[in-house]
Design a protein around this motif. Structure first.
Motif, PDB file in Angstrom:
ATOM      1  N   ILE A  69     -28.502   7.278 -39.235  1.00 60.27           N
ATOM      2  CA  ILE A  69     -28.101   7.021 -40.626  1.00 60.27           C
ATOM      3  C   ILE A  69     -27.311   8.199 -41.182  1.00 60.27           C
ATOM      4  O   ILE A  69     -26.216   8.035 -41.738  1.00 60.27           O
ATOM      5  CB  ILE A  69     -29.347   6.759 -41.503  1.00 60.27           C
ATOM      6  N   VAL A  70     -27.861   9.402 -41.010  1.00 61.25           N
ATOM      7  CA  VAL A  70     -27.215  10.606 -41.547  1.00 61.25           C
ATOM      8  C   VAL A  70     -25.845  10.819 -40.903  1.00 61.25           C
ATOM      9  O   VAL A  70     -24.870  11.143 -41.583  1.00 61.25           O
ATOM     10  CB  VAL A  70     -28.114  11.845 -41.325  1.00 61.25           C
ATOM     11  N   GLY A  71     -25.761  10.607 -39.585  1.00 59.33           N
ATOM     12  CA  GLY A  71     -24.498  10.816 -38.890  1.00 59.33           C
ATOM     13  C   GLY A  71     -23.404   9.899 -39.377  1.00 59.33           C
ATOM     14  O   GLY A  71     -22.274  10.347 -39.670  1.00 59.33           O
ATOM     15  N   TYR A  72     -23.705   8.626 -39.498  1.00 58.65           N
ATOM     16  CA  TYR A  72     -22.691   7.683 -39.972  1.00 58.65           C
ATOM     17  C   TYR A  72     -22.323   7.934 -41.433  1.00 58.65           C
ATOM     18  O   TYR A  72     -21.152   7.841 -41.826  1.00 58.65           O
ATOM     19  CB  TYR A  72     -23.171   6.245 -39.788  1.00 58.65           C
ATOM     20  N   LEU A  73     -23.313   8.264 -42.270  1.00 54.42           N
ATOM     21  CA  LEU A  73     -23.016   8.534 -43.683  1.00 54.42           C
ATOM     22  C   LEU A  73     -22.183   9.807 -43.847  1.00 54.42           C
ATOM     23  O   LEU A  73     -21.302   9.869 -44.721  1.00 54.42           O
ATOM     24  CB  LEU A  73     -24.309   8.629 -44.487  1.00 54.42           C
ATOM     25  N   LEU A  74     -22.459  10.838 -43.019  1.00 50.79           N
ATOM     26  CA  LEU A  74     -21.620  12.039 -43.051  1.00 50.79           C
ATOM     27  C   LEU A  74     -20.175  11.699 -42.716  1.00 50.79           C
ATOM     28  O   LEU A  74     -19.233  12.187 -43.354  1.00 50.79           O
ATOM     29  CB  LEU A  74     -22.146  13.074 -42.056  1.00 50.79           C
ATOM     30  N   THR A  75     -20.001  10.852 -41.721  1.00 50.73           N
ATOM     31  CA  THR A  75     -18.655  10.444 -41.311  1.00 50.73           C
ATOM     32  C   THR A  75     -17.934   9.738 -42.445  1.00 50.73           C
ATOM     33  O   THR A  75     -16.738   9.965 -42.679  1.00 50.73           O
ATOM     34  CB  THR A  75     -18.745   9.508 -40.088  1.00 50.73           C
ATOM     35  N   VAL A  76     -18.648   8.896 -43.165  1.00 52.06           N
ATOM     36  CA  VAL A  76     -18.033   8.080 -44.216  1.00 52.06           C
ATOM     37  C   VAL A  76     -17.831   8.860 -45.512  1.00 52.06           C
ATOM     38  O   VAL A  76     -16.795   8.737 -46.182  1.00 52.06           O
ATOM     39  CB  VAL A  76     -18.906   6.831 -44.483  1.00 52.06           C
TER      40      VAL A  76
END
Length: 384
Positions: A285-292
């Motif tokens: 979750i954190v990884g994808y949200l950081l990307t976005v």
């Protein structure tokens, strides 16, 4: 006959080594195909759309074989199915390096995919049985060898092709290595396939936990497929990275995943499988949200790496837990989770593309982040 009796009189270290070897060479064959794709496109003159349909034959072949793999492994055993799968992909790999007729190439890819699919499920069943006999986490290490094999196949193939080898020459070198390794470990492969592990009540039917594990595996595979197919487009079109560096998105993910799997068995031992699933889901979750949500390609690469760290041990843990469910024999429960999970690889990237077409990649990646919540919450419902 119990699984423990299956391993009586056999050096457990030899069983582990043979399992690692098959994970390694199967990853190597897949990695070499990745290096051969541009050559196949040049020979056939396929456009991007045609190439996409061609590549779908590989996934389709794998899925067809995986759907029937559980029963086949139960009847014939891991050793026979692994040998059959390795034989199929070794016979067709050289054809992938020479065929210029797109129809023949498609047929060869279908058979190649069937070989990979059969081997994939059989080696996971063997890995589950070997892990159960050892009574300690081993599955992450097995899957790590698949990742290492993929890197070796793609990198070694690139080196061979760059040094003057023809695509056929590179394929034959890989086939020779795969055959030698498989023959070297043949006697240590399990002759049985887990069907002798009777299910509770005598009925081989999936329960809620097995279905939940399959969904969780599918989400994890979907997240991986999304990065494989869409990270390059995202970091070049949305984050301003040069097109020639587009591959770094997936590279960040793959390197982080491989390193995490290298230490995965120790992590599972230290944290327990439940915490690994929860922490892995949160990191996804954190990884994808950081990307976005953050600007700049550097943070996007860091986000993809975090997803790799989080996802690394989710599927290995789910395969282990599937093998521990007593409502189905090991071969069928592992095959079910692996096969349904594979739908994420096939359908996930297409779903991401559809969502991105209707909105954008920000929304698509955000939905993938949200889907990791199912892994986090699902971890609370599983039996450990």
């Amino acid at each position: 006959m119990s699984m423990q009796n299956t391993l009586v009189g056999v050096d457990s270290s030899a069983r582990r080594a043979s399992t690692r070897a098959i994970f390694l060479v199967t990853g190597m064959a897949m990695g070499l195909w990745a290096a051969l794709v541009p050559y196949a496109q040049l020979r056939t003159g396929a456009e991007a759309g045609d190439l996409g349909l061609l590549l779908l034959c590989l996934g389709g072949g794998s899925l067809i074989a995986m759907l029937a793999s559980g029963r086949i492994i139960g009847r014939l055993g891991c050793r026979a199915v692994i040998v059959a799968g390795v034989l199929l992909y070794c016979l067709t790999l050289p054809l992938l390096a020479v065929f210029s007729d797109i129809r023949l190439l498609a047929l060869s890819l279908l058979i190649f995919g069937m070989g990979v699919g059969l081997t994939d499920v059989a080696m996971n069943v063997q890995g589950t049985l070997v892990e159960q006999a050892a009574n300690k986490p081993l599955m992450s290490g097995f899957h790590c060898l698949w990742s290492v094999g993929g890197i070796a196949g793609a990198g070694g193939g690139a080196l061979l092709l760059g040094s003057g080898f023809s695509p056929l020459g590179a394929a034959l070198c890989t086939v020779a290595l795969v055959v030698l390794v498989t023959l070297g470990f043949l006697s240590s492969l399990l002759p049985t396939g887990g069907e002798e592990e009777q299910s509770e009540g005598g009925k081989a039917r999936p329960n809620f936990r097995l279905v939940l594990m399959a969904v969780m595996a599918m989400i994890c595979f979907m997240a991986e497929g999304a990065i494989l197919d869409w990270s390059g487009i995202f970091i070049t079109q949305e984050r301003g990275m040069a097109v020639e560096h587009a591959g770094w998105g997936f590279a960040a993910f793959a390197i982080a995943m491989s390193l995490m799997r290298l230490t995965g068995d120790a992590v599972v031992t230290a944290l327990g499988r439940k915490r690994v699933l929860i922490v892995g889901g949160v990191l996804g979750i954190v990884g994808y949200l950081l990307t976005v949500l953050t600007a700049g390609w550097a943070m996007s690469l860091f986000g993809f790496a975090l997803v790799g760290i989080g996802a690394a041990n989710i599927v290995p843990v789910l395969i282990t837990l599937a093998g521990q469910e007593k409502v189905m024999p090991v071969n069928r429960s592992v095959a079910m989770v692996a096969t349904l999970g594979y739908f994420g690889v096939l359908g996930g990237p297409a779903l991401i593309g559809w969502v991105a077409h209707l909105s954008n990649l920000y929304v698509a990646f955000s939905l993938v982040a949200l889907s990791f919540l199912i892994i986090v919450l699902g971890a609370l419902k599983l039996k450990y």
